[in-house]
Design a protein around this motif. Structure first.
Motif, PDB file in Angstrom:
ATOM      1  N   TYR A  13      15.769 -22.637 -20.967  1.00 19.75           N
ATOM      2  CA  TYR A  13      15.400 -23.348 -19.744  1.00 19.75           C
ATOM      3  C   TYR A  13      14.032 -22.918 -19.218  1.00 19.75           C
ATOM      4  N   ILE A  14      13.659 -21.669 -19.411  1.00 23.93           N
ATOM      5  CA  ILE A  14      12.317 -21.226 -19.009  1.00 23.93           C
ATOM      6  C   ILE A  14      11.268 -21.957 -19.835  1.00 23.93           C
ATOM      7  N   LEU A  15      11.444 -21.965 -21.160  1.00 26.43           N
ATOM      8  CA  LEU A  15      10.483 -22.660 -22.018  1.00 26.43           C
ATOM      9  C   LEU A  15      10.460 -24.157 -21.701  1.00 26.43           C
ATOM     10  N   LEU A  16      11.623 -24.742 -21.482  1.00 19.97           N
ATOM     11  CA  LEU A  16      11.701 -26.163 -21.141  1.00 19.97           C
ATOM     12  C   LEU A  16      10.969 -26.439 -19.826  1.00 19.97           C
ATOM     13  N   SER A  17      11.078 -25.526 -18.875  1.00 21.81           N
ATOM     14  CA  SER A  17      10.403 -25.672 -17.586  1.00 21.81           C
ATOM     15  C   SER A  17       8.889 -25.618 -17.732  1.00 21.81           C
ATOM     16  N   LEU A  18       8.416 -24.903 -18.738  1.00 22.79           N
ATOM     17  CA  LEU A  18       6.973 -24.790 -18.964  1.00 22.79           C
ATOM     18  C   LEU A  18       6.430 -25.906 -19.845  1.00 22.79           C
ATOM     19  N   ASN A  19       7.298 -26.716 -20.416  1.00 21.88           N
ATOM     20  CA  ASN A  19       6.850 -27.776 -21.321  1.00 21.88           C
ATOM     21  C   ASN A  19       5.886 -28.765 -20.658  1.00 21.88           C
ATOM     22  N   PRO A  20       6.135 -29.189 -19.410  1.00 19.61           N
ATOM     23  CA  PRO A  20       5.197 -30.133 -18.787  1.00 19.61           C
ATOM     24  C   PRO A  20       3.842 -29.515 -18.451  1.00 19.61           C
ATOM     25  N   GLY A  21       3.792 -28.183 -18.282  1.00 19.08           N
ATOM     26  CA  GLY A  21       2.542 -27.525 -17.928  1.00 19.08           C
ATOM     27  C   GLY A  21       2.802 -26.176 -17.291  1.00 19.08           C
ATOM     28  N   PRO A  22       1.724 -25.464 -16.943  1.00 21.09           N
ATOM     29  CA  PRO A  22       1.863 -24.119 -16.366  1.00 21.09           C
ATOM     30  C   PRO A  22       2.672 -24.111 -15.077  1.00 21.09           C
ATOM     31  N   GLY A  25       6.245 -18.066 -11.130  1.00 17.51           N
ATOM     32  CA  GLY A  25       7.611 -17.568 -11.135  1.00 17.51           C
ATOM     33  C   GLY A  25       8.582 -18.317 -10.250  1.00 17.51           C
ATOM     34  N   TYR A  26       8.213 -18.551  -8.995  1.00 16.76           N
ATOM     35  CA  TYR A  26       9.134 -19.225  -8.080  1.00 16.76           C
ATOM     36  C   TYR A  26       9.426 -20.647  -8.556  1.00 16.76           C
ATOM     37  N   ALA A  27       8.400 -21.333  -9.032  1.00 21.04           N
ATOM     38  CA  ALA A  27       8.600 -22.693  -9.558  1.00 21.04           C
ATOM     39  C   ALA A  27       9.529 -22.660 -10.766  1.00 21.04           C
ATOM     40  N   LEU A  28       9.415 -21.630 -11.594  1.00 19.07           N
ATOM     41  CA  LEU A  28      10.300 -21.501 -12.757  1.00 19.07           C
ATOM     42  C   LEU A  28      11.744 -21.276 -12.323  1.00 19.07           C
ATOM     43  N   LEU A  29      11.948 -20.420 -11.329  1.00 15.39           N
ATOM     44  CA  LEU A  29      13.310 -20.189 -10.826  1.00 15.39           C
ATOM     45  C   LEU A  29      13.953 -21.499 -10.396  1.00 15.39           C
ATOM     46  N   LYS A  30      13.217 -22.285  -9.635  1.00 17.25           N
ATOM     47  CA  LYS A  30      13.742 -23.558  -9.124  1.00 17.25           C
ATOM     48  C   LYS A  30      13.958 -24.560 -10.258  1.00 17.25           C
ATOM     49  N   SER A  31      13.020 -24.622 -11.189  1.00 19.44           N
ATOM     50  CA  SER A  31      13.119 -25.572 -12.295  1.00 19.44           C
ATOM     51  C   SER A  31      14.308 -25.259 -13.199  1.00 19.44           C
ATOM     52  N   VAL A  32      14.500 -23.990 -13.515  1.00 20.43           N
ATOM     53  CA  VAL A  32      15.622 -23.588 -14.366  1.00 20.43           C
ATOM     54  C   VAL A  32      16.935 -23.987 -13.704  1.00 20.43           C
ATOM     55  N   GLN A  33      17.056 -23.727 -12.425  1.00 19.36           N
ATOM     56  CA  GLN A  33      18.278 -24.080 -11.703  1.00 19.36           C
ATOM     57  C   GLN A  33      18.491 -25.593 -11.702  1.00 19.36           C
ATOM     58  N   GLN A  34      17.421 -26.358 -11.479  1.00 11.51           N
ATOM     59  CA  GLN A  34      17.538 -27.816 -11.443  1.00 11.51           C
ATOM     60  C   GLN A  34      17.872 -28.380 -12.829  1.00 11.51           C
ATOM     61  N   LEU A  35      17.144 -27.942 -13.857  1.00 14.31           N
ATOM     62  CA  LEU A  35      17.375 -28.455 -15.213  1.00 14.31           C
ATOM     63  C   LEU A  35      18.781 -28.153 -15.720  1.00 14.31           C
ATOM     64  N   ILE A  60       4.746 -17.524 -24.678  1.00 10.30           N
ATOM     65  CA  ILE A  60       4.063 -17.971 -23.468  1.00 10.30           C
ATOM     66  C   ILE A  60       2.842 -17.081 -23.273  1.00 10.30           C
ATOM     67  N   GLU A  61       1.959 -17.517 -22.373  1.00 11.41           N
ATOM     68  CA  GLU A  61       0.795 -16.706 -22.013  1.00 11.41           C
ATOM     69  C   GLU A  61       0.520 -16.878 -20.530  1.00 11.41           C
ATOM     70  N   ARG A  62      -0.138 -15.858 -19.952  1.00 11.03           N
ATOM     71  CA  ARG A  62      -0.544 -15.947 -18.544  1.00 11.03           C
ATOM     72  C   ARG A  62      -1.798 -16.795 -18.465  1.00 11.03           C
ATOM     73  N   VAL A  63      -1.891 -17.551 -17.387  1.00  7.33           N
ATOM     74  CA  VAL A  63      -3.069 -18.381 -17.157  1.00  7.33           C
ATOM     75  C   VAL A  63      -3.503 -18.238 -15.710  1.00  7.33           C
ATOM     76  N   THR A  64      -4.725 -18.637 -15.444  1.00  8.67           N
ATOM     77  CA  THR A  64      -5.214 -18.648 -14.073  1.00  8.67           C
ATOM     78  C   THR A  64      -4.459 -19.716 -13.302  1.00  8.67           C
ATOM     79  N   ASN A  65      -3.939 -19.328 -12.173  1.00  7.89           N
ATOM     80  CA  ASN A  65      -3.161 -20.244 -11.353  1.00  7.89           C
ATOM     81  C   ASN A  65      -4.079 -20.908 -10.340  1.00  7.89           C
ATOM     82  N   PRO A  66      -4.246 -22.229 -10.432  1.00  4.20           N
ATOM     83  CA  PRO A  66      -5.116 -22.914  -9.471  1.00  4.20           C
ATOM     84  C   PRO A  66      -4.660 -22.755  -8.030  1.00  4.20           C
ATOM     85  N   TYR A  78       2.204 -19.151 -15.912  1.00  4.61           N
ATOM     86  CA  TYR A  78       2.496 -19.030 -17.335  1.00  4.61           C
ATOM     87  C   TYR A  78       2.477 -20.409 -17.968  1.00  4.61           C
ATOM     88  N   ARG A  79       2.164 -20.447 -19.260  1.00  2.00           N
ATOM     89  CA  ARG A  79       2.240 -21.704 -20.004  1.00  2.00           C
ATOM     90  C   ARG A  79       2.725 -21.422 -21.416  1.00  2.00           C
TER      91      ARG A  79
END
Length: 124
Positions: A13-22, A25-35, A60-66, A78-79
């Motif tokens: 679910y973490i990898l699936l959450s990152l599939n659309p883009g970077p 952490g908080y967005a990943l927590l919410k996405s994993v729960q929703q998915l 995955i790799e760390r990226v600059t967060n806009p 992360y992406r």
């Protein structure tokens, strides 16, 4: 090439959450729960342990967060890497093979659900 180890449910679910883009952490927590339909609720500790493992595995790799530039709180984003995308596709294919085998064994062409009887006379 060595076979890809299976992904845990949380990792999938973490990898699936990152599939659309970077994502951070908080967005990943919410996405994993929703998915997962609420079935997977990661603690912050569990999430960052998994992210550390995925970073070590180069999935995955760390990226600059806009968003870091527009807020006062820096967030790590992360992406997926190419290897992470391949691992996600391989896991999806593995799950499809397992589901096809289960349907074949059950003699059903449609998935079993609690509302519908399966070919063997039992619901899911």
């Amino acid at each position: 090439m060595a076979p890809q180890p299976y992904l845990t449910e949380a990792t999938f679910y973490i990898l699936l959450s990152l599939n659309p883009g970077p994502a951070h952490g908080y967005a990943l927590l919410k996405s994993v729960q929703q998915l997962s339909g609420g079935a997977v609720k990661l603690s912050t500790s569990t999430l960052y342990t998994a992210l550390g493992r995925l970073l070590d595995q180069k999935l995955i790799e760390r990226v600059t967060n806009p968003e870091a530039e527009t807020s006062n709180r820096p967030r790590k984003a992360y992406r997926l890497t190419g290897a992470g995308s391949l691992a996600l596709v391989a896991e999806e294919q593995r799950m499809q093979r397992m589901l096809a085998a289960a349907r074949l064994l059950a003699g059903a062409s449609q998935p079993c659900t609690p509302q519908a009887a399966c070919a063997n006379g039992m619901g899911a």
